[in-house]
Design a protein around this motif. Structure first.
Motif, PDB file in Angstrom:
ATOM      1  N   LEU A 163       0.810  -1.211   0.000  1.00 29.01           N
ATOM      2  CA  LEU A 163       0.000   0.000   0.000  1.00 29.01           C
ATOM      3  C   LEU A 163       0.848   1.267   0.000  1.00 29.01           C
ATOM      4  CD1 LEU A 163      -2.868  -1.017   2.458  1.00 29.01           C
ATOM      5  CD2 LEU A 163      -2.684  -1.380  -0.011  1.00 29.01           C
ATOM      6  N   ARG A 164       2.171   1.095  -0.011  1.00 27.53           N
ATOM      7  CA  ARG A 164       3.107   2.214  -0.115  1.00 27.53           C
ATOM      8  C   ARG A 164       2.968   3.208   1.040  1.00 27.53           C
ATOM      9  NH1 ARG A 164       6.262  -0.697  -3.112  1.00 27.53           N
ATOM     10  NH2 ARG A 164       5.433  -1.191  -5.183  1.00 27.53           N
ATOM     11  N   VAL A 165       2.710   2.710   2.213  1.00 23.84           N
ATOM     12  CA  VAL A 165       2.655   3.580   3.382  1.00 23.84           C
ATOM     13  C   VAL A 165       4.084   3.926   3.792  1.00 23.84           C
ATOM     14  CG1 VAL A 165       1.982   3.758   5.809  1.00 23.84           C
ATOM     15  CG2 VAL A 165       0.482   2.577   4.182  1.00 23.84           C
ATOM     16  N   PRO A 166       4.459   5.202   3.797  1.00 18.89           N
ATOM     17  CA  PRO A 166       5.837   5.572   4.156  1.00 18.89           C
ATOM     18  C   PRO A 166       6.129   5.323   5.629  1.00 18.89           C
ATOM     19  CG  PRO A 166       4.492   7.520   3.824  1.00 18.89           C
ATOM     20  CD  PRO A 166       3.651   6.361   3.406  1.00 18.89           C
ATOM     21  N   LEU A 167       7.380   5.065   5.928  1.00 17.59           N
ATOM     22  CA  LEU A 167       7.769   4.719   7.290  1.00 17.59           C
ATOM     23  C   LEU A 167       7.473   5.823   8.289  1.00 17.59           C
ATOM     24  CD1 LEU A 167      11.199   2.941   6.715  1.00 17.59           C
ATOM     25  CD2 LEU A 167       8.911   1.971   6.774  1.00 17.59           C
ATOM     26  N   ASN A 168       7.560   7.091   7.850  1.00 22.32           N
ATOM     27  CA  ASN A 168       7.335   8.171   8.805  1.00 22.32           C
ATOM     28  C   ASN A 168       5.873   8.354   9.167  1.00 22.32           C
ATOM     29  OD1 ASN A 168       6.325   9.342   6.499  1.00 22.32           O
ATOM     30  ND2 ASN A 168       7.884  10.960   6.377  1.00 22.32           N
ATOM     31  N   LYS A 169       4.997   7.505   8.651  1.00 16.38           N
ATOM     32  CA  LYS A 169       3.588   7.529   9.033  1.00 16.38           C
ATOM     33  C   LYS A 169       3.261   6.459  10.079  1.00 16.38           C
ATOM     34  CE  LYS A 169       1.573   9.524   4.843  1.00 16.38           C
ATOM     35  NZ  LYS A 169       0.970  10.689   5.522  1.00 16.38           N
ATOM     36  N   ILE A 170       4.264   5.659  10.458  1.00 21.44           N
ATOM     37  CA  ILE A 170       4.013   4.553  11.381  1.00 21.44           C
ATOM     38  C   ILE A 170       4.707   4.808  12.719  1.00 21.44           C
ATOM     39  CG2 ILE A 170       4.279   2.079  11.788  1.00 21.44           C
ATOM     40  CD1 ILE A 170       4.218   1.671   8.784  1.00 21.44           C
ATOM     41  N   HIS A 171       3.928   4.905  13.775  1.00 19.80           N
ATOM     42  CA  HIS A 171       4.436   5.123  15.128  1.00 19.80           C
ATOM     43  C   HIS A 171       3.810   4.080  16.040  1.00 19.80           C
ATOM     44  CE1 HIS A 171       4.615   8.036  18.848  1.00 19.80           C
ATOM     45  NE2 HIS A 171       5.375   6.971  19.017  1.00 19.80           N
ATOM     46  N   LEU A 172       4.633   3.220  16.624  1.00 18.46           N
ATOM     47  CA  LEU A 172       4.158   2.206  17.562  1.00 18.46           C
ATOM     48  C   LEU A 172       4.272   2.744  18.979  1.00 18.46           C
ATOM     49  CD1 LEU A 172       4.572   0.389  15.045  1.00 18.46           C
ATOM     50  CD2 LEU A 172       5.365  -1.406  16.590  1.00 18.46           C
ATOM     51  N   VAL A 173       3.202   2.565  19.758  1.00 17.04           N
ATOM     52  CA  VAL A 173       3.210   2.934  21.172  1.00 17.04           C
ATOM     53  C   VAL A 173       2.792   1.713  21.967  1.00 17.04           C
ATOM     54  CG1 VAL A 173       2.312   4.478  22.941  1.00 17.04           C
ATOM     55  CG2 VAL A 173       2.580   5.308  20.588  1.00 17.04           C
ATOM     56  N   GLY A 174       3.708   1.176  22.768  1.00 10.95           N
ATOM     57  CA  GLY A 174       3.415  -0.022  23.533  1.00 10.95           C
ATOM     58  C   GLY A 174       3.545   0.221  25.020  1.00 10.95           C
ATOM     59  N   TYR A 175       2.582  -0.284  25.779  1.00 11.85           N
ATOM     60  CA  TYR A 175       2.538  -0.098  27.231  1.00 11.85           C
ATOM     61  C   TYR A 175       2.834  -1.414  27.926  1.00 11.85           C
ATOM     62  CZ  TYR A 175       0.147   0.346  31.807  1.00 11.85           C
ATOM     63  OH  TYR A 175      -0.171   0.316  33.142  1.00 11.85           O
ATOM     64  N   GLY A 176       3.789  -1.410  28.867  1.00 13.80           N
ATOM     65  CA  GLY A 176       4.120  -2.602  29.629  1.00 13.80           C
ATOM     66  C   GLY A 176       4.651  -3.712  28.738  1.00 13.80           C
ATOM     67  N   MET A 177       4.021  -4.887  28.796  1.00 11.06           N
ATOM     68  CA  MET A 177       4.428  -5.976  27.925  1.00 11.06           C
ATOM     69  C   MET A 177       4.192  -5.591  26.463  1.00 11.06           C
ATOM     70  SD  MET A 177       3.414 -10.051  28.126  1.00 11.06           S
ATOM     71  CE  MET A 177       4.123 -10.313  29.749  1.00 11.06           C
ATOM     72  N   GLY A 178       3.229  -4.708  26.219  1.00 12.73           N
ATOM     73  CA  GLY A 178       3.020  -4.191  24.873  1.00 12.73           C
ATOM     74  C   GLY A 178       4.208  -3.388  24.387  1.00 12.73           C
ATOM     75  N   GLY A 179       4.946  -2.757  25.308  1.00  5.73           N
ATOM     76  CA  GLY A 179       6.155  -2.036  24.940  1.00  5.73           C
ATOM     77  C   GLY A 179       7.243  -2.980  24.466  1.00  5.73           C
ATOM     78  N   GLN A 180       7.389  -4.110  25.161  1.00  7.04           N
ATOM     79  CA  GLN A 180       8.360  -5.111  24.712  1.00  7.04           C
ATOM     80  C   GLN A 180       7.928  -5.703  23.376  1.00  7.04           C
ATOM     81  OE1 GLN A 180      11.196  -5.447  25.952  1.00  7.04           O
ATOM     82  NE2 GLN A 180      11.114  -4.865  28.098  1.00  7.04           N
ATOM     83  N   MET A 181       6.625  -5.927  23.206  1.00 10.51           N
ATOM     84  CA  MET A 181       6.124  -6.442  21.938  1.00 10.51           C
ATOM     85  C   MET A 181       6.425  -5.468  20.805  1.00 10.51           C
ATOM     86  SD  MET A 181       2.253  -7.501  20.756  1.00 10.51           S
ATOM     87  CE  MET A 181       1.905  -8.430  22.253  1.00 10.51           C
ATOM     88  N   ALA A 182       6.285  -4.170  21.060  1.00  8.66           N
ATOM     89  CA  ALA A 182       6.563  -3.164  20.037  1.00  8.66           C
ATOM     90  C   ALA A 182       7.995  -3.284  19.541  1.00  8.66           C
ATOM     91  CB  ALA A 182       6.293  -1.763  20.583  1.00  8.66           C
ATOM     92  N   GLY A 183       8.918  -3.530  20.463  1.00  9.59           N
ATOM     93  CA  GLY A 183      10.311  -3.721  20.058  1.00  9.59           C
ATOM     94  C   GLY A 183      10.484  -4.916  19.148  1.00  9.59           C
ATOM     95  N   LEU A 184       9.813  -6.019  19.480  1.00 13.12           N
ATOM     96  CA  LEU A 184       9.917  -7.215  18.641  1.00 13.12           C
ATOM     97  C   LEU A 184       9.239  -7.005  17.292  1.00 13.12           C
ATOM     98  CD1 LEU A 184       9.381 -10.140  21.196  1.00 13.12           C
ATOM     99  CD2 LEU A 184      11.459  -8.949  20.541  1.00 13.12           C
ATOM    100  N   VAL A 185       8.181  -6.188  17.257  1.00 14.92           N
ATOM    101  CA  VAL A 185       7.547  -5.857  15.971  1.00 14.92           C
ATOM    102  C   VAL A 185       8.531  -5.093  15.095  1.00 14.92           C
ATOM    103  CG1 VAL A 185       5.709  -4.528  14.849  1.00 14.92           C
ATOM    104  CG2 VAL A 185       5.207  -5.835  16.924  1.00 14.92           C
ATOM    105  N   GLY A 186       9.250  -4.158  15.695  1.00 13.94           N
ATOM    106  CA  GLY A 186      10.269  -3.435  14.951  1.00 13.94           C
ATOM    107  C   GLY A 186      11.331  -4.360  14.398  1.00 13.94           C
TER     108      GLY A 186
END
Length: 349
Positions: A163-186
């Protein structure tokens, strides 16, 4: 009509999710026995005991990981995203929010965070519903996190490559274990499609079982072009020490002011609940501080080279920066101390 019908279906699911919420309740009696034992171990010792590793074959179904899309038009009636064929306005910025262990899209401060974003931006707010795996014993949720990260990495790679979504349009915000998950998503986006996300924000990323892990298994500064982390309960529910491009140790990063009630209101019953409240409240503050920052930008932080071991702001060559949503690039230093008020508005300005 299609969007409306999807919204009605998801609203029913959304309401049902709220009923299942445990989200670090101050009332110990509502926690199932296994979860209660883990939680008491965390708040008294800062660790999970008797964990011998995840099974080789984790029984996981990616269809249990759902993505709920909120927009200004549908701020309270989300649409359910088809991960294989997503329908959204890709010209808008994307905020991907990941709740904590025992939490979900309808609990704690997630509705407030979502609403703050929609007030500040005309954006797509996507909330990860991993209730099937988050409302469980901590050790079980921990083992499912890498599998969920693979699913989310695949979805983000589809957005970028198809869909050609540019990287600067994607911001992950993870809380607690969701924060660790955000890192693994990256990490997964870098593995699956050779791209690095623009930004990951970790809100008191989980500490138990993650403390001391190799960077490949937790949130770290290489998971996105910019990784900012807010620490509020390090050593207990939160990760103890730096793990981002820049780390903010709010009120020294362990306990937050206003999380302990004092005065005539103390009784023998709620005195016993103080450790639970102190830990869970301090952990939640990371989410509350960040939510406030979206509409205020008044959290002033001072460099602190010794944080969190020696929590003293720098005296010589000290620098200041703003903590929160609008910090989009690396400041002069890597570690900062940020004081707050004990009640909202928390920012001191």
């Amino acid at each position: 009509m299609k969007v409306l019908l999807i919204g009605i279906v998801v609203l029913a699911v959304y309401t049902d999710i709220g009923k299942a919420d445990l989200c670090l309740s101050n009332k110990l009696e509502v926690l199932p026995q296994g979860i209660l034992q883990e939680f008491l171990s965390i708040i008294t010792k800062g660790i999970i005991q008797n964990f011998f590793g995840c099974p080789d074959n984790v029984k996981f179904n990616e269809h249990h990981v759902r993505l709920l899309l909120f927009t200004r038009e549908y701020s309270n009636m989300p649409g359910l995203i088809n991960k294989d064929d997503p329908t959204m306005d890709t010209s808008k910025p994307i905020k991907l929010l990941i709740p904590d262990w025992l939490c979900n899209v309808a609990s704690d401060g997630m509705p407030d965070l979502k609403q703050a974003y929609l007030q500040a931006y005309d954006c797509n707010v996507i909330v990860v519903d991993w209730t099937k795996y988050s409302i469980d014993r901590y050790v079980n949720s921990f083992c499912f996190v890498p599998e969920i990260a693979k699913v989310l990495g695949k979805f983000l790679c589809y957005l970028h490559t198809q869909l050609r979504v540019p990287l600067n349009k994607i911001h992950l915000v993870g809380y607690g274990m969701g924060g660790q998950m955000a890192g693994l998503v990256g990490q997964e986006t870098q593995k699956q499609c050779k791209i690095k996300l623009e930004r990951i924000t970790g809100l008191d990323p989980a500490g138990p079982l993650y403390q001391g892990l190799d960077k490949s298994r937790r949130l770290d500064e290489s998971d996105a072009a910019f990784v900012d982390v807010i620490h509020t309960n390090g050593g207990y529910l939160g990760y103890n020490g730096p793990c981002g491009t820049v780390d903010f140790f709010v009120n020294c990063g362990t306990y937050q002011p206003g999380c302990i009630e004092t005065g005539s209101g103390l009784t023998p019953q709620n005195l016993l609940a103080l450790p639970v409240k102190m830990v869970s409240c301090s952990h939640l503050r990371a989410l509350q501080y960040f939510t406030e920052s979206i509409n205020s930008d008044n959290f002033v932080a001072t460099s602190c080279a010794g944080c969190p071991v020696v929590c003293l702001k720098d005296i010589i060559f000290a620098t200041t920066t703003k903590m929160g949503e609008y910090l989009t690039k690396k400041p002069n230093r890597e570690k900062y101390w940020c004081p707050t008020n004990s009640q909202p508005p928390y920012a001191k300005g």
